[in-house]
Design an enzyme around this catalytic site. Structure first.
Site, short mmCIF file in Angstrom:
data_model
loop_
_atom_site.label_atom_id
_atom_site.label_comp_id
_atom_site.label_asym_id
_atom_site.label_seq_id
_atom_site.Cartn_x
_atom_site.Cartn_y
_atom_site.Cartn_z
N VAL A 122 69.13 46.91 17.78
CA VAL A 122 70.45 47.24 18.33
C VAL A 122 70.99 46.05 19.12
O VAL A 122 72.19 45.82 19.18
CB VAL A 122 70.39 48.53 19.19
CG1 VAL A 122 69.55 48.34 20.44
CG2 VAL A 122 71.77 49.01 19.57
N GLY A 123 70.07 45.28 19.72
CA GLY A 123 70.49 44.08 20.46
C GLY A 123 70.89 42.98 19.50
O GLY A 123 70.29 42.84 18.42
N ARG A 202 74.45 54.46 25.20
CA ARG A 202 73.65 55.39 24.41
C ARG A 202 72.26 55.61 25.01
O ARG A 202 71.83 56.74 25.25
CB ARG A 202 73.48 54.85 22.98
CG ARG A 202 74.70 54.98 22.11
CD ARG A 202 74.43 54.35 20.76
NE ARG A 202 74.32 52.90 20.88
CZ ARG A 202 75.25 52.05 20.47
NH1 ARG A 202 76.32 52.47 19.88
NH2 ARG A 202 75.07 50.75 20.62
N ILE A 203 71.54 54.49 25.25
CA ILE A 203 70.15 54.62 25.70
C ILE A 203 70.10 55.14 27.15
O ILE A 203 69.32 56.05 27.48
CB ILE A 203 69.39 53.29 25.53
CG1 ILE A 203 69.28 52.96 24.03
CG2 ILE A 203 68.01 53.36 26.17
CD1 ILE A 203 68.72 51.59 23.69
N ARG A 281 66.84 43.77 28.10
CA ARG A 281 66.47 42.41 27.70
C ARG A 281 65.96 41.66 28.93
O ARG A 281 66.50 41.83 30.04
CB ARG A 281 67.67 41.65 27.14
CG ARG A 281 68.06 42.02 25.72
CD ARG A 281 67.01 41.52 24.69
NE ARG A 281 67.40 41.81 23.33
CZ ARG A 281 67.08 42.92 22.66
NH1 ARG A 281 66.35 43.86 23.23
NH2 ARG A 281 67.46 43.10 21.40
N ASP A 305 59.50 46.22 29.94
CA ASP A 305 59.17 46.22 28.51
C ASP A 305 59.66 44.93 27.87
O ASP A 305 59.36 44.64 26.72
CB ASP A 305 59.82 47.43 27.81
CG ASP A 305 59.43 47.52 26.34
OD1 ASP A 305 58.23 47.30 26.03
OD2 ASP A 305 60.31 47.78 25.50
N HIS A 329 57.46 44.64 24.64
CA HIS A 329 58.71 44.98 23.95
C HIS A 329 58.48 46.05 22.87
O HIS A 329 58.68 45.79 21.68
CB HIS A 329 59.36 43.73 23.35
CG HIS A 329 60.83 43.88 23.12
ND1 HIS A 329 61.72 42.83 23.16
CD2 HIS A 329 61.59 44.98 22.84
CE1 HIS A 329 62.93 43.27 22.91
NE2 HIS A 329 62.88 44.57 22.72
N ILE A 330 58.07 47.24 23.33
CA ILE A 330 57.75 48.32 22.37
C ILE A 330 58.69 49.51 22.51
O ILE A 330 58.37 50.62 22.06
CB ILE A 330 56.29 48.80 22.52
CG1 ILE A 330 55.99 49.21 23.99
CG2 ILE A 330 55.30 47.73 22.06
CD1 ILE A 330 54.72 50.05 24.13
N SER A 332 61.27 50.67 21.01
CA SER A 332 61.62 51.46 19.82
C SER A 332 60.42 51.72 18.90
O SER A 332 60.58 52.19 17.78
CB SER A 332 62.71 50.73 19.02
OG SER A 332 62.23 49.47 18.60
O1 LIG Z 1 67.34 45.53 20.30
C1 LIG Z 1 66.50 46.32 19.89
O2 LIG Z 1 66.63 46.95 18.85
C2 LIG Z 1 65.25 46.57 20.69
O3 LIG Z 1 65.09 45.70 21.72
C3 LIG Z 1 64.02 46.58 19.80
O4 LIG Z 1 64.04 47.73 19.09
#
Ligand SMILES: O=C(O)[C@H](O)CO
Length: 364
Positions: A122-123, A202-203, A281, A305, A329-330, A332
């Site tokens: 998504v980033g 969203r998140i 991030r 994360d 960085h887990i 998702s």
């Molecule tokens: O940007 C993203 O999608 C997350 O950091 C990794 O799923």
């Protein structure tokens, strides 16, 4: 090219293949003399090509293979810059991850036939949007499908940090557990707490929904839309959120505006019992300032994360601090989510190559 050859004339197959190869050469020479427009029309009729920068699982791979000629960097480690640059040349589409920086150099080497870059994330701070726009390259990304998993992980990280789960598990395994003790391994509770979410998209909103079950007293947030009272929360200025929150959760995108927004100044505005959680991030945090804040007791603890850089070097001070939990960085990383992200990225590519509406196009 593969031919199924029926051989009614009785001539041997090698003989026929030699003739076919001569015919192919003649066809190529003839086409080379066609006007440019006709050549581009013919080349558009050929199967498009896509470069994929990691093993993306069978479902997404098959989806791409049904429509395109696919080249895959099928290794567990990221593709090197040199390999990316040499493999992207001449491709119609690029399937990339957040580990690849897609900038002017990559796009120049790809060539003007490149139609779409789709990232399995998504980033999109790893994509040079201006360069992509200048070349009319369409952009795919993966919002929504990863929202629940990332919200879930944010809560898990928050609890792991505040209730000191990793430290406690380590104590249990290494003989530190001598007896039940009144104040050993205690941490701040979510029950009755004020929680501030920075970046209520969203998140952030999905995190807030999950927090409801933990008996929090107040939900504060900052957002871009300007809307108040979303999910019963209060939209407040950042300074107010920082000074009033027991938990500060960062779920905002990394942009020039949010870069290192958590710094010496902002950490000093937080409560000394505050727990800082970052699942957006690493770049939104001035990491040296965070280390100072954790060492000096400016804040109580942090759960990260995401870091700068990734992977975080083993000698980083953050790994030495007991009041800091670092994950690789887990956010998702649920099995279903990662597959859905890969499939959505593949669908973005196929649709863009057909000139159709993409399921998730980043419009800039
Ligand atoms: O940007 C993203 O999608 C997350 O950091 C990794 O799923």
């Amino acid at each position: 090219m593969q031919f199924l050859i029926k051989n009614p004339l009785g001539a041997d197959h090698m003989h026929i293949l030699r003739h076919l190869s001569k015919i192919e050469k003649i066809v190529h020479r003839t086409i080379a003399q066609f006007p440019a427009e006709a050549r581009s029309f013919l080349s558009n009729m050929a199967r498009p090509t896509v470069y994929v920068t990691r093993d993306i699982g069978p479902e997404a791979t098959d989806l791409l293979k049904n429509h395109c000629d696919v080249t895959i960097w099928a290794h567990s480690e990221p593709v090197s810059r040199a390999d990316l640059i040499s493999n992207v040349q001449g491709k119609d589409a690029l399937f990339c991850l957040l580990t690849e920086k897609i900038d002017k150099e990559v796009l120049n080497r790809a060539g003007s036939q490149l139609k779409v870059v789709a990232t399995m994330s998504v980033g999109f701070d790893h994509l040079d949007l201006n360069e992509l726009k200048a070349r009319n390259v369409r952009i795919g990304y993966t919002p929504d499908v990863l929202t629940p998993a990332t919200a879930e992980l944010t809560i898990a990280l928050l609890l792991a940090t505040s209730r000191r789960l990793l430290e406690a598990s380590e104590e249990a395994r290494t003989g530190g557990w001598k007896a039940w003790s009144p104040f050993w391994l205690c941490g701040p509770s979510l029950n009755g707490a004020t929680v501030g979410v920075v970046g209520f998209g969203r998140i952030g909103q999905e995190v807030a929904k999950r927090l409801n079950g933990f008996g929090i007293q107040k939900l504060l947030y900052t957002n871009q839309s300007g809307k108040d009272n979303i999910l019963g929360g209060h939209r407040v200025p950042l300074d107010e959120l920082l000074s009033a929150s027991d938990f500060v959760i960062s779920t905002c995108a990394l942009t020039p505006e949010t870069k290192e927004m958590f710094n010496d100044e902002t950490f000093k505005k937080m409560k000394s019992n505050a727990v800082f959680i970052n699942t957006s991030r690493g770049g939104v945090v001035d990491q040296d300032a965070l280390i100072r804040a954790l060492k000096n007791g400016t804040i109580w603890g942090a759960g990260l994360d995401v870091t700068t850089p990734e992977p975080l070097p083993l000698d980083s001070e953050l790994f030495k601090l007991k009041n800091c939990v670092v994950l690789p960085h887990i956010g998702s990383a649920s099995i279903e989510t990662r597959n859905a992200m890969a499939v959505l990225t593949a669908r973005n590519i196929v649709s863009a190559l057909k000139g159709e509406t993409m399921p998730s196009e980043l419009l800039i």
